[in-house]
Design an enzyme around this catalytic site. Sequence first.
Site, PDB file in Angstrom:
ATOM      1  N   SER A 108      52.341  67.564  20.701  1.00 29.67           N
ATOM      2  CA  SER A 108      51.936  68.937  20.416  1.00 29.67           C
ATOM      3  C   SER A 108      50.550  68.922  19.755  1.00 29.67           C
ATOM      4  CB  SER A 108      52.995  69.624  19.542  1.00 29.67           C
ATOM      5  OG  SER A 108      52.815  71.006  19.532  1.00 29.67           O
TER       6      SER A 108
ATOM      7  N   ASP B 211      57.458  75.226  28.787  1.00 31.56           N
ATOM      8  CA  ASP B 211      57.001  75.217  27.396  1.00 31.56           C
ATOM      9  C   ASP B 211      56.165  76.461  27.137  1.00 31.56           C
ATOM     10  OD1 ASP B 211      56.062  74.643  24.868  1.00 31.56           O
ATOM     11  OD2 ASP B 211      55.435  72.605  25.333  1.00 31.56           O
TER      12      ASP B 211
ATOM     13  N   HIS C 282      59.499  73.115  24.996  1.00 27.92           N
ATOM     14  CA  HIS C 282      58.602  72.357  24.132  1.00 27.92           C
ATOM     15  C   HIS C 282      59.247  71.062  23.641  1.00 27.92           C
ATOM     16  CE1 HIS C 282      54.958  72.022  21.792  1.00 27.92           C
ATOM     17  NE2 HIS C 282      55.638  71.866  20.667  1.00 27.92           N
TER      18      HIS C 282
END
Length: 810
Positions: free
Chosen positions: A661, A747, A782
């Site tokens: 991320s 995501d 995610h």
Amino acid sequence: MTSEHPTPTGTPYPVAERRPVERTFHGHTFSDPYEWLREKDSPEVRSHLDAENAYSEAVTADLAPLRERIYGEIKDRTQETDLSVPGRHGDWWYFARTVEGGAHQVFCRVPVADPADWTPPAVEPGVELTGEEVLLDANAASQDHEFYALGAFSVADDGSRLAWSEDVAGDERFTVHLKDLTTGELLPDRVEQTSYGAFLTPDATQLIYTVVDESWRPHRVYRHVVGQEAASDELLFQEDDPGLWLGAELSADKQWLMLSSSCSEYSEYRIVRLSELAAHAPSASPEADDAALPLDLPWRTVLSREDRVLHEVEPLELAGEDYLLLSHDAYAPNGRISLLPLDDAGRPLAQLSLVDVLPASDATRVESCVPTATHLVVALREDTTPRVRLIPRAAVEHLVTGPSQNVAGNGAEGASSAPGHEASTGATGAAASSPENGTHTGTNGAASSPQGIRGAGDGAQEAVLLAGTEAAFDEELYSAAVLSAEYENPVVRVSYTSFVKPPRVYDIPTGVPGSEGLDAFGVGEPVLRREATVLGGYRSEDYTVERDWAVAEDGTRIPVSLVRRADLDPSVPAPVLQYAYGSYEISTDPGFSVSRLSLLDRGVVWAVAHVRGGGELGRAWYENGKKGSKTNTFTDYVAVTRHLAARPDVDAGRIAVMGGSAGGLLVGAVLNLAPELYCGALAAVPFVDALTSMLMPELPLTALEWEEWGNPVESAEVYEYMRSYSPYENVRDTDYPPVLAVTSLNDTRVLYVEPAKWVAELRTHAEHPETVLLRCEMAGGHGGASGRYSQWKDTAWEYAWLARQLGVAV
């Protein structure tokens, strides 16, 4: 269109067609060759992602046996049929079972047999308890879905109803369901397109939930009356500022509904008594024009957003008067805990006279504070590690009534040396009243509010008790966190873990100071309720943990945590997997990982670089790694790598970089800075096209993210600064190491298009483009695929690839 390019292995890698699209901001034009990959529903884009997956599988086919071994190691070390420690809520003990072969949990409860006994029932795998009820079998619920995740799980205080929400796509949009727990029947109520965190009111008659706008920002809070159609749900509040995230919760004492509008830099709370909410009887069929208007409720705003104070709120009663407990950063970058009379809510900050419970400190970062009937339960951070501190409310009450001669009821003796606990020395009571010049510097050197701050009183005893107490643990690097602090429960449940100690659950008895079994703080000996079982003969003493320090370019010392097998020969340089995150004030705290053992046992050293941008060393550590100081995060990481490479026990030629991320942004940035330092790079759901995303307010979360990165739409300075480090726009002709980028099609936080574009661009510049891989989960979010078995397989895939780059693929 995607073409194929031959490689020395004979397997062609996908080549995305270059279709330049220009964007112009602040006089600068950027030609983006791969923006066309953003069309998620385009058959051409899907075909390209399928080709990337096929290529990644083909060129790593020889790793399949290693993947199976690592997956088997994770599975064999995990007690598949397991359970959580039952937690008491009302008249029931609640817990969850995991069963072998089940990817998700089964949520259960049993009735409390003896109200005076706070010992959780002994739950054994595969053995049903007397009176055990299954509330939700998530394994059964997930059967018809490729992806399944829970977003809320709320049982009413009286145990009569359950509300839970499900995401079956991975896009973090949930559908809420309700169940009558007295009959076991599923209620017809169904609320769709909600965000996280739906919950029932204590009387089980209403459901409070949030919904998101087009940019995935939670912006509305609704009330749903159980038994009515969702179309008649009433709007309670709408947050119109695109830079603020709206949340809802109940107060600790379950008497108030609290809404928070917040970002990373400031917040605004509004609260209303549940009795006042109930007094506004819902309409069974509101007029269409009225449905879009919030209910006219008597909200109390605590601190205005105009004061720019980051704070959390808990109402509580002290000495028969209503107060607000504030955990806040007014004149205290690391936070402080103060009392505010309820009647003063809404007044400008400059006019408030706050009473400090835990004053500002350069050494202590206050993260949150929750009241119970007898204590304040404080989550804080000192010396990089998260801790839990307990402060007796009896001492807090004397802040507003004046000091007493005997707060604890049995004298102060033993208050600083209770068995199993240690009194904190990080605070010595509140600061004295401010002098006429408007500021006061306490003994810790932190500036206090320019308004009156009253102290802890004249008694040293009150100061000691206000400092609080913490459970004493025998490791230097560990993590302690609050699991449960139910308002009326006479126990506080905490978790404990470290890099080598599997997670433990402790119950800490609490009550009136000086009562039987309780010390002067009103705290008893922690009771170990559970330690996670690690199979396969795991012994923590077979591994060692070391704290090292690197020096950044500007002279700042950067903490580094190193984990390795204890039997590694220090004279033989070892490979290193270096991890970091470094954003949002999120710290990479000591924590145990079963899967990590598969790398440690192959001789890999796990290194965590606690770079600026995280929160390990307080608020300043975060502030010096965000917005206009963001590049400190990347140069810190490179400095740690160079420091490790210079150690005689590290093989400088075998250091890999890993992050996910915002940590994936770090991976991309450091590869552009110093690709020669790394033998491989794993970037999970990487935020590598940061500038493009921050220039598109219509994208999920973008406007909220401006508080972290700056707003390049409005500021040319921010634009140029982000352009200087955004990985996608700084790829250059060089010898990049092998790269594995992992993403998910659904995501909503970091869109799949970012790593897809980055990989395509890397291949046009890398000396060995065939070593750049993209792996896209086509039915995930995610966090990747859903279910523990799928997640173990994904981890095994990634670790096998890393093992190859580190030279330990055995």
